[in-house]
Design an enzyme around this catalytic site. Sequence first.
Site, PDB file in Angstrom:
ATOM      1  N   ASP A 241       8.926   9.623  -7.069  1.00  0.00           N
ATOM      2  CA  ASP A 241       7.668   8.911  -7.305  1.00  0.00           C
ATOM      3  C   ASP A 241       7.250   9.238  -8.729  1.00  0.00           C
ATOM      4  OD1 ASP A 241       7.653   8.001  -4.730  1.00  0.00           O
ATOM      5  OD2 ASP A 241       6.277   9.517  -3.972  1.00  0.00           O
ATOM      6  N   ASP A 410       4.951   1.318   4.322  1.00  0.00           N
ATOM      7  CA  ASP A 410       4.114   2.529   4.359  1.00  0.00           C
ATOM      8  C   ASP A 410       3.240   2.517   5.621  1.00  0.00           C
ATOM      9  OD1 ASP A 410       4.893   3.528   1.736  1.00  0.00           O
ATOM     10  OD2 ASP A 410       3.735   1.881   0.902  1.00  0.00           O
TER      11      ASP A 410
END
Length: 560
Positions: A241, A410
């Site tokens: 990330d 997600d």
Amino acid sequence: MGLYLLDYGAGNVQSLANTLKKLGHDFQWIASPADFDKATSLIFPGVGAFGSAIDGLVSRGLYEPLRDYIASGKPYFGICIGMQVLFRSSLESPSSKGLGIIPSDIGVFANADKSVPHMGWNSVEFLDPDEKAHEGLDPRASYYFVHSFRAAYDWERPEVGQWAHTTTQYGQEVFLATVRKGNVFACQFHPEKSGPAGLKVLDAWLKQSEAERATSPLTPRVARHPKPKDGFMKRIIACMDVRSNDDGDLVVTKGDQYDVRERTANSANVAGAVRNLGKPVSLSARYYTEGADEICLMNITSFRHSPLLDQPMLAVVRAAAETVFVPLTIGGGIKDTVDPDGTPHSALEVAGEYFRAGADKVSIATEAVFAVERMRERPSTDGIGEGDGTSAIETIAHAYGRQAVVVSVDPRRVYVEPDYDGPYKGELVFGKPDGPETERGKAWWYQCTVRGGRENRPLSVLQLVKGVEKLGAGEILLNSIDRDGTGAGYDLNLVALVRRNVRIPVVASSGAGNAEHFVEVFRKTGVEAALAAGIFHRNEVTIDEVKAALTAVGINVRTV
Ligand code: 1PR
């Protein structure tokens, strides 16, 4: 004079360009038909769809010159679509006419017994025992494939069989992995994305083409029946990330249930600094060397502005792509955007920018949720909804092929009483009580979120994954907000639920805490790949240790 690369305008060819640079070979791009006369060897790195490749060749006036080039006896190396265009036609685009050099047609993989696309690492089986004919290929190595359409190995037809060089088995299907005859060599896999083993194939061909190929074309052989074996492997993916820290530097960070700031000692409410676990380019290079089968870079704050304006992030992608010779997925901010000066950009343009920077796949999260919400408003007989052709998934899959489109999901658990009677009743999970103490005894369903879990949406994970599969996504990257960064293991209920309900490959993500968790997720869910972030960044478990644990229990993985 020299080596030329053919780019038909719609595929991602940057990966191959990076590989040739790494191997030290100079090349030029075919810009006009006249360049075919100057080329002494030619590589066609076809990525994308059969129809767009043929259309691209025709519209640039390159179709006939390419046929003439191949007929002239000069060396040709086709990759993926660059192999398929040698055939007469493909079911992928029935109205497009292939070059017809190999008298057979490209069909499609059946998906009843396996996920399609065939996406991942697989081995090849030689039809010719003579090692000199191996073209740098190694029977013990594995190569990266990504395709839904394939040339079945038709060993009973000698006019096709004489082209067969190696075969690969996926599920019960045996197809041509490489073809070779005279000046033509082509492979279905991507050598430029197959790590050291793939680089060796390209290098062997390039050296051979310079020295001897042009003067002594190889002679055709009669192919034999292959011994079918399924060498398909489970993939281990390292994910980073990426975002700016408070000093404006791009760093690899890591969330704990998506919160990437350090918790401050004095107050839980005061946000600490963005966790900094290293530099994205050097970490990518490290994971490539350590044997990651794929690498993901997620631009996690891209929803704040257009990725097209994010030059530092694009520079990171470019630099990472120059050191990573396995597939590279880039995610974050792939949606229609408008610049501050009012200039609109389509999601396809944003994806195109990532592909040109060297990404092999793009990953879409927020925009995929909105696309499925929209498609559900359009009636359909299957209850999934209908696309209208304008979503990011549809437009990118159309141009670059569905294998280039990953949807990152997600989801978050929503706990309800076991007698819940609401709209998601049919999807309730009555799993082992592995959630928080306060939710013991409850059932749950999985709700979709957008903007990195910041906003819940009225959509379940099953509605989402079935929707994106129908829109044309090639793979699901399945995160879990409940498990992210916890080290408690993958959410097996979630992974198994999604795996059962789609036919495209699924990557399990979030929660890996040790090598045993990888064994568990592959054994219990049948998922194709498993991703981890924190344990790799913090050096708690190495990719080697994960692969050793998998090999020890008989799970097939690539070794470097
Ligand atoms: O919505 O299309 O712009 O895409 C944004 C992408 O960025 C999405 O894929 C979303 O998952 C990701 N993202 C957004 N915010 C965060 C954050 O951390 N604040 N990353 C974020 C969270 C989770 C994984 C992580 C796994 C494994 N993504 O990236 O790698 O959970 O972690 P673990 O092994 O340490 O448990 P869009």
